[in-house]
Design an enzyme around this catalytic site. Structure first.
Site, short mmCIF file in Angstrom:
data_model
loop_
_atom_site.label_atom_id
_atom_site.label_comp_id
_atom_site.label_asym_id
_atom_site.label_seq_id
_atom_site.Cartn_x
_atom_site.Cartn_y
_atom_site.Cartn_z
CG HIS A 253 -1.91 -1.08 1.27
ND1 HIS A 253 -2.80 -1.34 0.26
CD2 HIS A 253 -2.15 -2.03 2.23
CE1 HIS A 253 -3.54 -2.38 0.57
NE2 HIS A 253 -3.16 -2.83 1.77
CG HIS A 683 -5.21 -44.82 -33.16
ND1 HIS A 683 -6.03 -43.73 -33.19
CD2 HIS A 683 -3.97 -44.38 -33.50
CE1 HIS A 683 -5.32 -42.66 -33.55
NE2 HIS A 683 -4.08 -43.03 -33.73
CG HIS A 1038 16.93 -21.76 -48.19
ND1 HIS A 1038 16.16 -21.86 -47.04
CD2 HIS A 1038 17.71 -22.86 -48.20
CE1 HIS A 1038 16.44 -23.00 -46.42
NE2 HIS A 1038 17.38 -23.62 -47.10
CB CYS A 1061 -3.48 -27.69 -64.50
SG CYS A 1061 -3.39 -26.45 -63.17
CB CYS A 1070 9.56 -20.72 -59.22
SG CYS A 1070 11.24 -21.22 -58.76
CB CYS A 1073 13.02 -21.18 -62.96
SG CYS A 1073 11.51 -21.95 -62.32
CG HIS A 1085 0.84 -28.70 -61.42
ND1 HIS A 1085 -0.42 -28.37 -61.90
CD2 HIS A 1085 1.03 -30.02 -61.72
CE1 HIS A 1085 -0.95 -29.43 -62.49
NE2 HIS A 1085 -0.11 -30.45 -62.39
CG HIS A 1089 8.77 -25.97 -60.10
ND1 HIS A 1089 9.41 -26.16 -61.30
CD2 HIS A 1089 9.33 -24.85 -59.54
CE1 HIS A 1089 10.31 -25.20 -61.48
NE2 HIS A 1089 10.28 -24.40 -60.42
CG HIS A 1095 14.10 -23.85 -58.47
ND1 HIS A 1095 13.64 -23.58 -59.75
CD2 HIS A 1095 15.39 -24.23 -58.62
CE1 HIS A 1095 14.61 -23.79 -60.62
NE2 HIS A 1095 15.68 -24.19 -59.95
CB CYS A 1111 12.90 -21.41 -43.66
SG CYS A 1111 14.64 -21.06 -44.01
#
Length: 1139
Positions: A253, A683, A1038, A1061, A1070, A1073, A1085, A1089, A1095, A1111
């Site tokens: 106090h 399980h 990277h 596609c 990317c 590239c 995809h 890749h 990459h 990472c």
């Protein structure tokens, strides 16, 4: 090893090393795929959630989505599967020790050197402190007198606690130390009392309220401060683990220039200030549970964001002393300290353990974990204890022990208590003894079942949350069920009362029991106190014979097929090395030597029959005589099971060994236990094996404990990343077993892929309400989410259930780096969950291994749990904040179970708050920011604003200066909504379009609304957009090698389709590239890749974030700025503001 051979014939097996020796794997751990963690954003970067091929992933395949065999493949063709299998075989040949790589990627530090922890509980006590007394006739002499500390000392001696403590002598605090929080004029005034006459002393005391002094008062107050300082310094510097200063006069106090409320020098405030400036404690938490508000501590630190002051006190609408408006819940601090002062004002008497625990669980602990203190100081008044004539509350001595234990999970266990008030001499000594025993590491006394909190207490807690929620992001759970699915909350629902009639518990009476009843109750409580503890702290069972269970054809390549993913393992993930590596880690850290070793044994037929059918047992028993080829064919009869001639025997050994641990703990030979066993069990159904599990070890242990030892209530806590379907089904009709599971659910798509794992499955019949599922969806979960679930769901329900034993189905496949779970719980996270569970059942906690498939992760994680059971302090942790979807999952569970559990009373909407004034606070990075003046939004409906918007508000935990800075950056004015569509002024816009490689055609149209104005976020992303922030890496290894300049021939265009596609719904580019490919919600995809090309850096055209597969994180660094700017210009027709 004990073996029961009367029931089962046992096949001959090769000789093995004696049980108890370190089992070394026959050949080092085989390659195993690392985890591919989900993205931390709510809709992971518009398609990047599940990609993270690390250096290892790019060779080994893709992320597991449901965790175990048996799910459908999705859209990929059979030939694609075969190609991926071939790639996996090649990866297995090329890769080294993948578990070490997994741990490295996960950022885990693997150390085989046992860490030296601080030892000992310090105790400050000196009989000279009794010389402070009232020299004139006063009612105060009847309350604050020397008998208080004498009684504390007496009870510590009675329970043999004194000899276990390390004595820290008192000393006179120096003037310089006192002056850190008091004025020189006030110090000299107090010193002058040493030579005053009785009349002069009375005149001096009459200048302020509730004060008495004599010629020894200054010396006693200075000795109290000096002793507290020396004790705390030893704790901060690691010479002691924690401590208790049994000193007087009180201090909380006392203000800078005024004595008040029996307090002369503010002992805790002086200690906190000294800790900050001399012992490098950057953040200090002060918890004040004295029944009177410590206004002195509040005033000392109300503008200081490095000290969080939390007070629970009797208020009674300003009628209770000190009768200050500043003691109410709307006093949240001033200036830079706004949000760092939290008052929980009780407005009625008779509140006890249930209400105080609720205040901790709902407010203090979430905020404290967010604040992340380096030191915890407690203004330890016991005038809220049952029978205290001033407080008139009903907290039991055991209740104070549980509050102390909860605080010991913070700040590396650096907790120091300083005695404040407490005026019932019979009770104060018991309370001091209970707290001291807890600091010494003994289990908390059994706390009676928590009861329904009073209506007044619930209102107080909700009002506190209403006032401080703008400053703390961890307070997200005040949402009604009808608001959970809605992103926009109506103003009418926001203005509802805090408690509706159907939610309000019966109000407790405001008149306490008669004094005679109180005395009888106190005597009963004291008589029931049992501080005896087993001689051995932790027992441990391990037998390398359980390693004989392995794949029947060890040369085969194990393939796990799941939705949209293929994963390859040179060994089955549930492999023998799991327990060997865990035990080896225990030995390396010196844990085995500290445990009582328990002999292993096989479970008997009768013991297995407690949970399994005779047909199931006989079927597994018969497999001992089958050939490996026959067993390989029989595996298809089960879901996610492999078979070996030793599988049945090893499963019996796992169950029986765990039962021996149960016997050891319940017979009083050890306080708690660890079972390093396999195969796992949760399980396994009563009639069949599944999910790597044969017999449900933990379920058998629960039934065994009840039938042999007569336990009434058993809690099974299952933190394996997969739902324990078998355990749930075995107890779903049984109210004597509470089953709580935290698991990855994915709306029923994650293994075991059943709606039974949903939050609405609460049990059946008499067991309704005793099955609690917390199912995680969408995002990667980690420490923040699991700890939030513990504080909001697990611990409130567990306290109300009041178990006699806690069994942990301890799967570690939610651990960082696990290839099946994909989550990020750290060893420290498991340690804190274990610490919380040790509050229950007088510490009778048994941790039983279930899943977990990264050898380093499981070894570190289970070893950390064992450390906690052995009494080592909780490691420091900075869990961060739970994600939006985690909060939603927690709320779904709370809304289902609040009708069953009286402790779940806090999921209601809060009224709207007035706008917060802009407040300048200093961030951890030495820059100055503002809290926005607009209402602050919540991630879930039911927040403080009508429409949820994204703000740049800081939480107070971000406002602590982590390093000294002589200058502060200019104040910025954050806008609640980002102006991503705003135009760029100046003459260099066209130059930006060219030099940054942006294809600008159609960008302006895409960024404009129908009316020709810049599009809003809602118009761009739709009304259901859920926007919130994640913290990207500012650098990753990277960047230099995986981000190349954008070639002029391939300008960045956010409208480009996927090269494979032609889909345009959700694409990535990317940054190596500059190929454009689709994300995981389309055809994955870009993920393939990255696997094919290595990459690792990609940019999302959906939200313009950059993701690093290596990472497993977002990255925001100047190296990626050109690509981000080009994508922004292409998408919105303007440069990135401020970049």
């Amino acid at each position: 090893m004990i073996e029961d051979t009367s029931t089962f014939p046992t096949m001959e097996t090769p000789a093995v090393e004696p049980a108890g020796q370190d089992a070394q794997s026959k050949g080092e751990a085989s390659p195993q795929q690392t985890s591919a963690q989900s993205q931390q954003d709510e809709h992971p970067p518009q398609g990047a959630s599940d990609h993270q091929p690390t250096t290892e992933d790019k060779n080994c395949g893709k992320r597991v989505s449901s965790g175990k065999k048996g799910s459908k493949m999705g859209t990929r063709s059979k030939s694609g599967i075969q190609a991926m299998k071939q790639k996996g075989r090649e990866a297995v040949k090329r890769s080294g020790n993948e578990d070490d790589l997994a741990a490295q990627i996960a950022g885990m530090t693997i150390s085989d050197t046992p860490k030296a922890f601080p030892q000992g509980t310090g105790l400050v006590y000196d009989e000279r402190l009794t010389q402070h007394a009232c020299p004139f006739n006063s009612r105060h002499f009847q309350s604050e007198n020397g008998e208080r500390i004498l009684q504390c000392h007496k009870r510590l001696q009675h329970y043999n606690l004194l000899d276990r403590c390390t004595r820290v002598p008192v000393r006179l605090a120096s003037d310089e130390e006192v002056l850190t929080k008091h004025s020189s004029e006030y110090l000299e005034s107090v010193k002058s009392t040493q030579t005053m006459s009785d009349n002069e002393l009375k005149d001096w005391a009459n200048q302020v309220s509730d004060i008495f002094v004599n010629n020894h008062s200054y010396e006693c107050a200075a000795l109290a401060v000096g002793g507290m300082l020396d004790l705390t310094e030893k704790v901060v510097k690691g010479e002691l683990r924690n401590g208790f200063a049994i000193v007087r006069p009180p201090g909380h106090h006392a203000t800078r220039s005024k004595a008040d409320g029996y307090s002369l020098f503010n002992t805790v405030a002086i200690t906190a200030q000294t800790a900050k400036h001399q012992w490098n404690c950057e953040r200090v938490l002060i918890v004040d549970w004295d029944v009177h508000h410590g206004q002195g501590v509040q005033y000392h630190f109300e503008d200081d964001p490095s000290v969080l002051y939390f007070s629970i006190h009797r208020y009674e609408h300003q009628e209770f002393w000190p009768c200050l408006k500043d003691s109410d819940c709307d006093a949240v601090g001033k200036g830079k300290g706004v949000g760092f002062n939290i008052n929980v004002p009780w407005n009625e008497i008779g509140l006890g353990d249930s209400e105080y625990l609720a205040a901790f669980q709902q407010i203090l602990l979430p905020v404290a974990y967010e604040f992340n203190p380096h030191l915890v100081l407690v203004c330890c008044g016991f005038d809220a204890a049952i029978g205290d004539p001033k407080g008139e509350m009903q907290v039991t001595p055991a209740g104070f022990a549980h509050l102390t234990h909860a605080l010991m999970g913070l700040a590396d266990g650096k907790v120091v208590l300083a005695l404040e008030g407490g005026y019932n001499l019979k009770v104060i000594g018991e309370c001091a003894a209970m707290c001291t025993q807890t600091l010494l590491g003994d289990p908390c006394p059994v706390l009676p079942k928590t009861t329904e909190p009073s209506k007044s207490a619930v209102e107080s807690i909700l009002n506190v949350i209403k006032n401080i929620r703008p400053y703390w992001s961890s307070l997200k759970y005040q949402v009604d069920p009808e608001c959970l699915q809605s992103k926009v909350v109506s103003s009418s629902s926001l203005n509802e009362p805090l408690l509706r009639d159907d939610q309000s518990p019966e109000s407790k009476t405001t008149t306490g029991p008669e004094p005679e009843e109180i005395d009888k109750l106190i005597d009963k409580l004291i008589a029931e106190i049992d501080l005896t503890v087993p001689k051995n702290r932790t027992c441990l069972v391990y037998d390398e014979e359980m390693m004989r269970h392995k794949t029947a054809l060890p040369w085969q390549l194990t393939t796990i097929l799941v939705t949209g993913s293929v994963n390859f393992f040179s060994q089955h993930p549930e492999r023998p090395d799991r327990i060997a590596r865990i035990f080896s880690k225990h030995k390396e850290l010196g844990l085995v030597q500290r445990c009582l070793r328990v002999e292993s044994r096989r479970a008997t037929k009768n013991e297995l029959h407690q949970c399994h059918s005779a047909k199931h047992i006989e079927r597994l028993e018969a497999m001992q005589s089958n050939t490996p080829r026959e067993l390989n064919k029989m595996q298809d009869d089960f879901k996610s099971i492999y078979l070996h001639q030793s599988s049945f025997d090893c499963a019996r050994l796992a169950a029986g060994s765990t039962l021996n641990v149960v016997d050891t703990v319940l017979s009083g030979q050890a306080r708690n236990g660890v079972a390093i066993v396999r195969p796992p069990g949760h399980h396994a159904e009563s009639h069949t094996a599944m999910g790597f599990c044969f017999f449900n070890t933990v379920a058998i242990a629960a039934r065994y404990a009840q039938q042999k030892h007569g336990l009434k209530r058993v809690l099974i806590l299952d933190w394996d990343v997969h739902h324990g379907n078998g355990t749930q089904h075995m107890f779903e009709n049984d109210p004597s077993v509470l089953y709580v599971s935290l698991h990855r659910y994915e709306n029923g798509l994650f293994f075991p892929s059943s709606p039974d794992a949903g939050p609405d499955m609460a049990g059946e019949g008499a067991g309704e309400g005793f099955n609690v599922n917390i199912g995680w969806n969408v995002e990667v979960m980690g420490d923040a989410e699991y700890l939030a679930a513990f504080m909001q769901v697990v611990m409130p329900i567990a306290y109300e259930f009041c178990p006699d034993l806690v069994l942990v189905s301890a799967g570690f496949d939610a651990a960082y780096g696990d290839p099946l779970g994909g989550y990020k719980v750290t060893p420290e996270g498991y340690a804190h969950m274990t610490h919380m569970l040790c509050n229950l059942a007088k510490g009778k906690v048994i941790v039983v291994l279930e899943g977990g498939y990264n050898l380093n992760s499981i070894s570190q994680s289970m070893a950390m749990c064992t450390r906690i059971l052995l009494g080592d302090p909780c490691p420091a942790i900075d869990p961060g904040l739970p994600s939006h979807n985690a909060v939603k999952s927690i709320l779904e569970t709370l809304h289902v179970h609040r009708k069953y559990w009286k402790s779940l009373k806090y999921q209601v909407n809060l009224p709207s708050l007035p706008p917060c004034e802009p407040v300048e606070v200093t961030s951890t990075k030495s820059e100055t920011k503002c809290l926005p003046s607009s209402n602050l939004s919540e991630d879930v409906g039911g927040g403080d604003s009508e429409v949820s918007t994204t703000t740049s508000r800081m939480s107070p935990s971000d406002a602590i200066p982590m390093q000294s800075s002589t200058e502060e950056s200019p104040v910025t004015d954050p806008s609640p909504v980002s102006t991503v569509g705003g135009p760029v002024t100046g003459s260099d816009e066209s130059q930006n379009l060219e030099t940054l490689g942006a294809a600008a055609s159609g960008a302006e149209a895409g960024a404009m609304a129908a009316g020709g104005k810049p599009a809003t976020i809602v118009e761009l992303f739709g009304p259901e957009a859920q926007l919130h922030a994640v913290v990207p890496l500012t650098w990753c290894p990277h960047l230099d090698s995986h981000v190349l300049p954008n070639p002029p021939s391939m300008p960045i265009s956010s409208s480009d389709p996927c090269l494979e596609c032609q889909d345009t719904s959700e694409n990535w580019v990317c940054l190596h590239c500059y190929k454009v490919l689709c994300g995981r919600y389309v055809n994955e995809h870009m993920l393939f890749h990255s696997i094919d090309t290595s990459h690792l850096m990609v940019l999302s055209y959906a939200d313009l974030s950059v993701w690093c597969y290596g990472c497993d994180s977002y990255v925001h660094n100047e190296i990626v700025f050109p690509a981000k700017r080009a994508a922004h210009i292409s998408k919105f027709g303007c440069d990135v503001p401020g970049m």
